[in-house]
Design a protein around this motif. Sequence first.
Motif, PDB file in Angstrom:
ATOM      1  N   GLY A 178       0.819  -1.123  -0.054  1.00 29.69           N
ATOM      2  CA  GLY A 178       0.064  -0.105   0.010  1.00 29.69           C
ATOM      3  C   GLY A 178       0.851   1.282  -0.175  1.00 29.69           C
ATOM      4  O   GLY A 178       0.622   2.137  -0.691  1.00 29.69           O
TER       5      GLY A 178
ATOM      6  N   HIS B 260       2.443   1.831  -3.687  1.00 31.57           N
ATOM      7  CA  HIS B 260       1.671   2.087  -4.710  1.00 31.57           C
ATOM      8  C   HIS B 260       0.475   3.208  -4.487  1.00 31.57           C
ATOM      9  O   HIS B 260      -0.374   3.463  -5.330  1.00 31.57           O
ATOM     10  N   GLY B 261       0.257   3.621  -3.251  1.00 35.50           N
ATOM     11  CA  GLY B 261      -0.750   4.284  -2.799  1.00 35.50           C
ATOM     12  C   GLY B 261      -0.187   5.651  -2.281  1.00 35.50           C
ATOM     13  O   GLY B 261       0.861   5.830  -1.932  1.00 35.50           O
ATOM     14  N   GLN B 262      -1.240   6.601  -1.630  1.00 34.99           N
ATOM     15  CA  GLN B 262      -1.052   7.810  -0.865  1.00 34.99           C
ATOM     16  C   GLN B 262      -0.605   7.434   0.479  1.00 34.99           C
ATOM     17  O   GLN B 262      -1.578   6.727   1.021  1.00 34.99           O
TER      18      GLN B 262
ATOM     19  N   ARG C  10      -3.133   8.338   3.473  1.00 31.88           N
ATOM     20  CA  ARG C  10      -4.328   7.468   3.365  1.00 31.88           C
ATOM     21  C   ARG C  10      -4.314   5.983   3.699  1.00 31.88           C
ATOM     22  O   ARG C  10      -4.867   5.464   4.758  1.00 31.88           O
ATOM     23  N   VAL C  11      -3.139   5.583   3.130  1.00 27.74           N
ATOM     24  CA  VAL C  11      -2.861   4.069   3.658  1.00 27.74           C
ATOM     25  C   VAL C  11      -2.558   3.844   4.961  1.00 27.74           C
ATOM     26  O   VAL C  11      -3.260   2.923   5.757  1.00 27.74           O
TER      27      VAL C  11
ATOM     28  N   PRO D 234     -12.525   1.775   0.224  1.00 25.05           N
ATOM     29  CA  PRO D 234     -10.899   2.360  -0.294  1.00 25.05           C
ATOM     30  C   PRO D 234     -11.367   2.548  -1.835  1.00 25.05           C
ATOM     31  O   PRO D 234     -11.687   1.878  -2.539  1.00 25.05           O
TER      32      PRO D 234
ATOM     33  N   ASN E  23      -8.660   2.192  -4.192  1.00 28.14           N
ATOM     34  CA  ASN E  23      -7.771   1.660  -5.174  1.00 28.14           C
ATOM     35  C   ASN E  23      -7.183   0.398  -4.318  1.00 28.14           C
ATOM     36  O   ASN E  23      -7.564   0.438  -2.982  1.00 28.14           O
TER      37      ASN E  23
ATOM     38  N   ALA F 278      -4.093  -0.038  -3.238  1.00 22.74           N
ATOM     39  CA  ALA F 278      -3.280   0.312  -2.308  1.00 22.74           C
ATOM     40  C   ALA F 278      -4.155   0.485  -1.073  1.00 22.74           C
ATOM     41  O   ALA F 278      -3.510   0.058   0.103  1.00 22.74           O
ATOM     42  N   GLU F 279      -5.228   1.258  -0.957  1.00 25.95           N
ATOM     43  CA  GLU F 279      -5.868   1.565   0.183  1.00 25.95           C
ATOM     44  C   GLU F 279      -6.461   0.161   0.652  1.00 25.95           C
ATOM     45  O   GLU F 279      -6.593   0.127   2.010  1.00 25.95           O
TER      46      GLU F 279
ATOM     47  N   GLU G  17       3.287  14.816  -0.855  1.00 19.89           N
ATOM     48  CA  GLU G  17       1.686  14.403  -0.478  1.00 19.89           C
ATOM     49  C   GLU G  17       1.043  15.213   0.685  1.00 19.89           C
ATOM     50  O   GLU G  17       1.573  15.299   1.810  1.00 19.89           O
TER      51      GLU G  17
END
Length: 326
Positions: A87, A90-92, A95-96, A148, A150, A152-153, A269
């Motif tokens: 996560g 590949h994600g923010q 948020r993860v 979520p 995506n 990642a989330e 971010e």
Amino acid sequence: MNPRIGSTLPTLAIMLGASVWGLVWYPMRMLAALGLTGTAASAATSAAACLFVLLVRRGSIRSISWHWLLVALAIAAGVTNIGFVWGAIHGQVMRVLLLFYLTPAWTALFAHFILHERLTRSGVALAGLSLAGAATMLWSPELGLPLPANLAEWAGLMGGMGFAMSNVLIVKVSRVLPAMKSEMRTATIFGGAALVASVAMLFEPMTAPPAASQLGMVALLVAGLGIVLASNNMLVQIGLAKVPANRASIIMLFELVVTALSAWLFAGEVPGAREWAGGACIVAACVLSGWVHREKEPRDPREPREQCDEPRDEPHPKKKSTRAMV
């Protein structure tokens, strides 16, 4: 030692551990940029950490005895690791991590079924508060249900569930296997994370391996992360032995601060208003969870608290005894 310094050092140990966990996403992204996938990086760094613990604390290996709970703990740790690492890559990041910190909700549920702890009104309220924070953070009129957005989330959410299960199982293992040293629980968690990540690699799309010229940098990062994370876990164990569980759970939220700052500095971010509002609810649930389940004082105020070299296993799973975040 000066008593004031002696009481400050355990707190600093926990804050340092939280800082390491709040920064570890960045070297994992570096490994991904060098060609090592998230699952491969998780497997390699976890294996390095497990090996380091077994070498440094090899005298404690004989305290291990076979039990199916160790397998369950290893699998839960593996889900935790994969969820966070994949996560974060590949994600923010923020948020993860906030989804990862929905721990109070999952812990209350798992503790009810595994430890047979009664679901109290306060526990249900705290679980609701953390879930409300997640809904606030994820809500979007265009997307409908606050889920979520995506993979990642979703990975961060699953990682948080695995983390809550790990915390509950650590308490269960400490009750069933009281002679097992705490560092061997750490080795079990890292070993499980390495094995689960290795299996997950089989289902990940094939990518080009790191270039030959970058293999030295990859090996250095993997070995360094393994040693740092293993040492960090053992350092935090020292802090947890001296700091009440409710206070430790609050101190560990320093990880969110470090993550927010590092995500802003290294990845650009910046959380929005909904992320701040939802995050505030989740943090409040974690803080209140530590307060509600605070450690009881001795009945006789003249009776000193028990002091021991090994970390005490608190009767409630909210205490973060060990964390393998690689």
